[in-house]
Structures are given as C-alpha cells and as structure tokens.
Design an enzyme around this catalytic site. Structure first.
Site, PDB file in Angstrom:
ATOM      1  N   GLU A 183      -8.032  -6.968   3.457  1.00 46.90           N
ATOM      2  CA  GLU A 183      -8.842  -6.301   2.430  1.00 46.90           C
ATOM      3  C   GLU A 183     -10.344  -6.456   2.664  1.00 46.90           C
ATOM      4  O   GLU A 183     -11.137  -5.677   2.135  1.00 46.90           O
ATOM      5  CB  GLU A 183      -8.442  -6.816   1.035  1.00 46.90           C
ATOM      6  CG  GLU A 183      -7.061  -6.296   0.640  1.00 46.90           C
ATOM      7  CD  GLU A 183      -6.484  -6.938  -0.605  1.00 46.90           C
ATOM      8  OE1 GLU A 183      -5.705  -6.266  -1.296  1.00 46.90           O
ATOM      9  OE2 GLU A 183      -6.793  -8.123  -0.892  1.00 46.90           O
ATOM     10  N   ASP A 231       1.630   0.989  -2.944  1.00 49.50           N
ATOM     11  CA  ASP A 231       3.068   1.120  -3.220  1.00 49.50           C
ATOM     12  C   ASP A 231       3.218   1.519  -4.678  1.00 49.50           C
ATOM     13  O   ASP A 231       2.246   1.557  -5.413  1.00 49.50           O
ATOM     14  CB  ASP A 231       3.771  -0.229  -2.950  1.00 49.50           C
ATOM     15  CG  ASP A 231       3.234  -1.317  -3.862  1.00 49.50           C
ATOM     16  OD1 ASP A 231       3.777  -1.498  -4.952  1.00 49.50           O
ATOM     17  OD2 ASP A 231       2.228  -1.971  -3.493  1.00 49.50           O
TER      18      ASP A 231
END
Ligand code: SAH
Length: 225
Positions: A10, A193
């Site tokens: 990230e 997701d």
C-alpha cells in the site's frame, strides 16, 4: 504530514517515487522525506487495529505529523461498489467493538463516539482532485474490525448495522487516535474484493493494483496541500 498504509504494497508506489530516509522504530520502519515542501512521514503499520493505532500515534507523537492520510484497500459492502473503485470515509466505526450485552449500541464504549468523522477540508480536496482527473470517487461510512470479512452474513450485518459502504481493518482505529489527539485525518480506500464468499481470492488478485490506485490518488492530494 503522515501517509499511512497497512501493508507494504500500500505504500510501495509512494516509496518508488519519493526518496526517503528509513528509520527503525517500535519493531517497524518509518520513511522520512521532503516532498514538494512537505515533510512526509510514510509507513505501513502492519495489519489490524492495534498495529494501526500504534503507527498513527507514533507518527504524531514521535515524528510530529499534523495531518494523516491513510491509503489502502478494502472490501466492498454496498452493491454499487466494484473492484478498483475508490472511496473515502466520511466516518469510521469499529464493527467488532461489542458491549451490546449491557444495552449499548454496537461500536460503542463509554467515552468514545461510535462514529468518528473524517476531516471535511481533506475530503473536499479529494473531491476536487477526482473532478480534475475525471476519477469516479465515492464516499461513505467505512467499518473496521480485526477480521478479514469473506462471509455473506457478516457482510450483510455490517452493512445493515452501520450503513457502511466498505470494510477494512485499520481506518476506525486510526480515527480514534486522530480524534483523541486532534489531528485532521483522511481515509482513502480502493476496493480489492467484495467481502463475500471467497473474497480472499479476489483480494490476492486485485490488491496490488487497487493499492496502487489508492496511493496514486493520495499523492495527488499531497500536491494540493
Ligand atoms: N493477505 C494478507 C492479509 C490481508 S488482510 C496476508 O496474508 O498477510 C486484508 C487487508 O486489506 C487489511 O489491511 C484490510 O484493511 C484490507 N481489506 C481488504 N479487504 C478486506 C475485507 N474484505 N475485510 C477486511 N479487511 C479487508
């Protein structure tokens, strides 16, 4: 200014583009940089509410950060949100904080609000950046807890109980720290997701790309601050 993620992926897109000085502290790494007139402190906290609490606190108390931008990925709860979409949190809540046995609402403990609001000025800058770049940015409540949600009934429960748009594992704990210490904060997430059955497979496939999308967006915001 602090830029925090949870996982190495990230913040990797930031470290690739910004020259930093690495500091080891509290069993973790913190990356200092001078970037476009900002003193940046960049880190990945490691996953979960405890780790992110610790990193946000350290960034403020040890490194003197005055503003915190979080960048990362999340599972979608609302049907309109698809993998790759970006959103920012209007408020954050801990979905797994539960003393409801005593008649309290979910997400509540005495002395802390259930929902912590993110900073309106930073959110407005995000909207401006999105408009300028033609990015479809949404916003909503983001729920955090110490579990990877990959279960339809848990997903439905979090959505229904908190009206949350997305679920992750760090935003609300960072929010508690920033609320207590009076530090304006912003939580950006790109969807990796849909938090239902087998979400872990989508996560593995899409996490790196979504993490990149989020980090690039946050960097554009830094340019504006
Ligand atoms: N694959 C990792 C674990 C990832 S946990 C490993 O094996 O080490 C999921 C991370 O992405 C957390 O940092 C969380 O904030 C975010 N996230 C993405 N989708 C999520 C979901 N469906 N539920 C909870 N957190 C999610």
């Amino acid at each position: 200014m602090a830029i925090l993620g949870a996982m190495p992926e990230e913040i990797a897109p930031l470290l690739e583009r910004i020259e930093t000085k690495e500091i080891d502290y509290a069993n973790n790494k913190f990356y200092l940089a001078n970037y476009k007139n900002h003193e940046l402190i960049i880190a990945y906290s490691k996953i979960g509410k405890v780790n992110s609490t610790m990193s946000a606190t350290i960034m403020r108390e040890k490194f003197g950060a005055e503003v915190l931008l979080f960048t990362g990925v999340a599972g979608a709860l609302k049907t309109g949100l698809k993998i790759g979409d970006v959103l920012f949190a209007t408020k954050v809540v801990q979905h797994d904080l539960d003393i409801s046995a005593f008649g309290h609402p979910f997400g509540f403990v005495p002395g802390s609000p259930v929902f912590v609001e993110t900073d309106k000025r930073l959110n407005k800058i995000a909207v401006d950046v999105a408009n300028e770049l033609g990015i479809n940015l949404t916003s909503g409540i983001i729920a955090s807890g110490d579990q990877f949600v990959c279960d339809e009934s848990r997903k439905e429960w979090i959505l229904r109980t908190f009206d949350a748009a997305a679920v992750e594992m760090e935003g609300a704990s960072v929010g508690q720290v920033c609320f207590a210490l009076g530090m304006p904060f912003f939580i950006m997430r790109a969807i990796s997701d849909e938090a239902g059955e087998k979400a872990e497979f989508d996560f593995d496939e899409f996490m790196v790309n979504s993490a990149k999308t989020s980090a690039n967006f946050v960097l554009k915001m830094v340019d504006r601050l």
